[in-house]
Each structure stands twice: as structure tokens, then as C-alpha cells.
Design a protein around this motif. Structure first.
Motif, PDB file in Angstrom:
ATOM      1  N   GLU A 205     -79.759 -28.782  87.142  1.00 46.06           N
ATOM      2  CA  GLU A 205     -79.174 -29.525  88.693  1.00 46.06           C
ATOM      3  C   GLU A 205     -78.086 -29.402  87.795  1.00 46.06           C
ATOM      4  OE1 GLU A 205     -81.467 -32.848  89.642  1.00 46.06           O
ATOM      5  OE2 GLU A 205     -83.141 -32.316  89.792  1.00 46.06           O
ATOM      6  N   LEU A 206     -77.152 -29.866  86.780  1.00 43.08           N
ATOM      7  CA  LEU A 206     -76.161 -29.971  85.713  1.00 43.08           C
ATOM      8  C   LEU A 206     -76.042 -29.069  85.005  1.00 43.08           C
ATOM      9  CD1 LEU A 206     -76.195 -33.974  85.196  1.00 43.08           C
ATOM     10  CD2 LEU A 206     -75.448 -33.236  87.106  1.00 43.08           C
ATOM     11  N   ALA A 207     -74.518 -28.625  84.739  1.00 49.10           N
ATOM     12  CA  ALA A 207     -73.630 -27.727  84.314  1.00 49.10           C
ATOM     13  C   ALA A 207     -73.992 -28.220  82.601  1.00 49.10           C
ATOM     14  CB  ALA A 207     -72.961 -26.952  84.375  1.00 49.10           C
ATOM     15  N   GLU A 208     -73.316 -29.418  82.603  1.00 50.85           N
ATOM     16  CA  GLU A 208     -73.865 -30.164  81.708  1.00 50.85           C
ATOM     17  C   GLU A 208     -73.945 -31.632  81.631  1.00 50.85           C
ATOM     18  OE1 GLU A 208     -69.097 -31.672  80.112  1.00 50.85           O
ATOM     19  OE2 GLU A 208     -69.830 -28.929  79.955  1.00 50.85           O
ATOM     20  N   PHE A 209     -73.796 -31.968  80.572  1.00 50.57           N
ATOM     21  CA  PHE A 209     -74.086 -33.412  80.815  1.00 50.57           C
ATOM     22  C   PHE A 209     -73.175 -34.625  80.138  1.00 50.57           C
ATOM     23  CE2 PHE A 209     -77.068 -37.543  79.423  1.00 50.57           C
ATOM     24  CZ  PHE A 209     -76.646 -38.339  80.562  1.00 50.57           C
ATOM     25  N   THR A 210     -72.668 -35.419  79.852  1.00 50.41           N
ATOM     26  CA  THR A 210     -71.995 -36.759  79.569  1.00 50.41           C
ATOM     27  C   THR A 210     -72.526 -37.826  79.044  1.00 50.41           C
ATOM     28  OG1 THR A 210     -70.034 -36.358  80.419  1.00 50.41           O
ATOM     29  CG2 THR A 210     -70.104 -34.707  78.399  1.00 50.41           C
ATOM     30  N   TYR A 211     -72.061 -38.455  78.503  1.00 48.62           N
ATOM     31  CA  TYR A 211     -72.733 -40.318  78.669  1.00 48.62           C
ATOM     32  C   TYR A 211     -72.073 -40.628  76.938  1.00 48.62           C
ATOM     33  CZ  TYR A 211     -75.674 -44.061  79.206  1.00 48.62           C
ATOM     34  OH  TYR A 211     -76.451 -45.794  78.805  1.00 48.62           O
TER      35      TYR A 211
END
Length: 402
Positions: A205-211
Motif C-alpha cells: 500500500e505504501l512505497a515507504e513509511f516514515t515516522y
């Protein structure tokens, strides 16, 4: 030729001898594994073509030569064979007891596993190289499989665990369940939000995730930025990097604090500018338009030193609940007024004091400096305004009397 057992040993009757040898050759010559027969003294009596290829030597060269490896009946062992060209071959060796040509002998089978062992060595080397790359990175790296289990970590990740009091490093190392740990963190910790983002990357669903998330520890509150990307290759999974952004957060906090202070004193500055214009002679106004740091660096440093001392005293008063240094602060405000300091000069003194303390203090103590410094600066601004108002009133009275 007949076969029979004698005391558990296979006996090959060698009469007629040529028939026994021909039959034995027929049995082993087409075998894909190497086969060598040695007598009781270890001398080679026969070897098939597969053994010749493995050893890279003709059978005639080896006939009568000592085999050269310890022989243990019934055991499996791996041996390295040096070929004439200097290359090594790896073989899995198994030894059986037989009777050949009427004498005790050994049948040695050699399975060529050179390719498999080289492939395994190349894989180990590639894995070691990958780990070396991970360990060369300053970021804390965790590699997860598609179930959220940890399959690799770097030294920075383990060092972070040690620094934060984790004695059981197995709980954050290979085999640990990263997804379960995120879910168990509970609301308000960022764990559930991080878990949702990680699963979104894993599902595509996401190419990458940042948090960004806070992490309390022995050194105070620290901030980290999590970045997760899919694991490229045949195995599905995630590569999760944790970067310490505490310094960036501190810098952003200082910048936000500076902007807030500028906003708070903007109205006061407009008032003081008009008061200064009345209080100062015209020629002095023209000469004192430059910032205090530029026109009088020694006075700026002296004011910074006095302000820093009051800031430390204010922090001490906060911790030990003693009276705040109001009188000293009023005297400092009047001193700044006596050297025709502008509101922007007081702001610059305050910001420099904050910068000096942001280098070697924990986030918790730095936050206390921010809170006390804000109050200190506003009160100092008030004393400066009062000083200029008094001067303005005195100047107007003087002019009226004239």
C-alpha cells in the motif's frame, strides 16, 4: 564370482579373479560418485572414472599409491583434495569394509560437494559483507521477514539497546518479534502507529513509511525517525532504519522558541523604539543603530555572561524552590539600558545563551532552560522598557523646564 558375509564383512570371492574384478568395475564404474578400493595397508588398488575426475589424475598414476586419509569404517567425513593444478576439491567420504581378491580391503566412496561448499562459502561471504555494510551505518538497522520477525540487525541497534538498559539483547535481536513489540507498546507510545505503517509497506500500500517518535531513556528524552522500505529480493520483508534526530529536534525547538520570543516582544519592541527615540540625543541615535554584538562585542560578551549566570540561578531556584533573582535581573536591565541596548540585543543574548547550553545538556534540562529563559527574557525586557520610560520622562521634564 559369489558374495557372502563372514563375521559381518562383505566377502567377494575372487575366483576367477578377472571375473570378480570385471564385475566390481561394472558396479562402480558407472556410479556418479567416486569409488576407490585400497588394501589393508592403504595402497590404492582400483578407482573409477568419477574418482579420476574428482582427483584430476589418471588411475595409473595412483595405482599402488597410499591413499593418504585416515579411514574410519562407517563414518562420514569431508576431505579437501589438492589437485595437480593447485585447486582444492571437497568430497564427502564414506568407508566400507570389504574383501577383495581374497584380502581385507576398504571401499571408499567420494561424493563431490565442491560446488555446494563453494556456494555455501559464497553465501556466507555475501552475508558477512551485508552485515559489514549494516555495521558501518550509524543508523540503527533492523531487517524483518514478512511475519515481522527480526532476521538481521546491525551493531548500532544492539549498542542502542545496551545504552538503554536492555540486558537481554536476544529480545531485540534475530528471532524476536518486532511486530508484537510494537503492538505491546500501547497507545501514546507510537508503537501501534508504527505497526500500521510497517504493515502498509509490507502489503504494498505504501512505497515507504516514515515516522518520528520520542524515546525516553537514561540520557533523557530522545527523538528518532523511523524509515521502512521493502526488502528487495526473493525474500519478502522490511528494512527498518532508526535515525537519532534529537539534535535536529533541539535545533528546531530553539528556532521555534526564538520565533515565539520575537512574536512576544514585537509589540514591546515597537514601544521601546519610540521611547529610545525620545531618550537618546539625535547624534547618539545615529551612532547606535548597529546591533550591540557588532558595535561593542566586549559589552555583548559581558552582558551574555551576566545573563547566563542569572539563567543558572533561575534554574537553581526552580529546582530548590528558592526566590528568583529579581533584583539582579532589574540591575541587568538597567545596565543594558545604560549602554543603549535594543530589544533585539536582548533577544540575541538570550538565544546565544540557549545555544551554548544546547550542546552539553540533556533534553530534559534543556527544556527547563527554555522555560526559565522565556520568563527571564520577558522580565528583562520589562526592566529595559521601564528604564527607557524613566529616561524619557526625565528628558521631557528637562525640556519643559527650559
Amino acid at each position: 564370482m559369489t558374495r557372502r558375509q563372514r563375521n559381518g564383512v562383505i566377502v567377494i570371492d575372487a575366483q576367477p579373479r578377472s571375473t570378480a574384478e570385471d564385475h566390481l568395475r561394472a558396479v562402480v564404474s558407472h556410479d556418479v560418485d567416486g569409488a576407490i578400493i585400497v588394501d589393508h595397508s592403504g595402497a590404492v588398488r582400483f578407482l573409477n572414472s568419477a574418482a579420476e575426475r574428482l582427483l584430476n589424475r589418471h588411475g595409473a598414476e595412483l595405482h599402488g599409491q597410499i591413499f593418504g586419509f585416515p579411514l574410519v569404517v562407517g563414518e562420514r567425513a569431508e576431505v579437501e583434495v589438492l589437485r595437480p593444478d593447485g585447486e582444492f576439491a571437497v568430497a564427502e567420504m564414506r568407508v566400507l569394509s570389504i574383501v577383495w581378491e581374497g584380502q581385507d580391503a576398504f571401499l571408499i566412496t567420494l561424493r563431490d560437494v565442491t560446488f555446494e561448499r563453494r556456494a555455501e562459502a559464497a553465501l556466507r561471504e555475501a552475508e558477512a559483507f551485508s552485515i559489514a555494510i549494516l555495521n558501518s551505518l550509524a543508523s540503527e538497522i533492523v531487517v524483518l521477514d514478512k511475519q515481522g520477525k527480526i532476521v538481521a540487525v546491525n551493531e548500532a541497534w544492539l549498542q542502542f539497546g545496551r545504552e538503554n538498559g536492555i540486558t537481554d539483547l536476544a529480545s531485540i535481536s534475530v528471532g524476536a518479534d518486532y511486530f508484537t513489540a510494537c503492538a505491546a507498546a500501547g497507545p501514546g507510545t507510537g508503537g501501534p502507529e508504527a505497526l500500521q505503517g510497517l504493515k502498509a509497506v509490507l502489503s504494498g500500500e505504501l512505497a515507504e513509511f516514515t515516522y518520528e517518535y520520542p524515546c525516553p531513556g537514561p540520557q533523557g528524552m530522545r527523538w528518532f525517525a523511523l524509515r521502512a522500505v521493502p526488502l528487495r529480493g526473493a525474500r519478502q520483508g522490511l528494512v527498518v532504519a532508526h535515525n537519532d534526530i534529537t539534535d535536529q529536534r533541539r535545533a528546531a525547538q530553539i528556532a521555534a522558541e526564538a520565533e515565539m520570543l520575537r512574536e512576544q516582544v514585537r509589540q514591546m519592541e515597537r514601544e521601546l523604539i519610540s521611547v529610545e527615540a525620545i531618550s537618546r540625543p539625535d547624534e547618539m541615535v545615529r551612532s547606535l543603530t548597529a546591533p550591540l554584538r557588532q558595535r561593542a562585542p566586549d559589552l555583548f560578551s559581558y552582558g551574555l555572561e551576566r545573563y547566563g549566570a542569572l539563567l543558572e540561578e533561575a534554574l537553581y531556584s526552580r529546582v530548590h524552590r528558592t526566590p528568583a533573582p529579581s533584583r539582579s535581573l532589574r540591575e541587568l536591565g538597567e545596565w543594558f539600558g545604560s549602554i543603549w541596548a535594543a530589544p533585539r540585543d536582548l533577544i540575541e543574548v538570550h538565544l546565544q545563551a540557549m545555544r551554548d547550553r544546547s550542546q552539553h545538556n540533556t533534553p530534559k534540562k534543556l527544556q527547563a532552560y527554555f522555560e526559565e529563559g522565556r520568563l527571564l527574557l520577558l522580565e528583562l525586557m520589562g526592566h529595559l522598557a521601564s528604564y527607557y520610560r524613566s529616561m524619557a520622562a526625565g528628558e521631557l521634564s528637562f525640556r519643559d523646564s527650559e
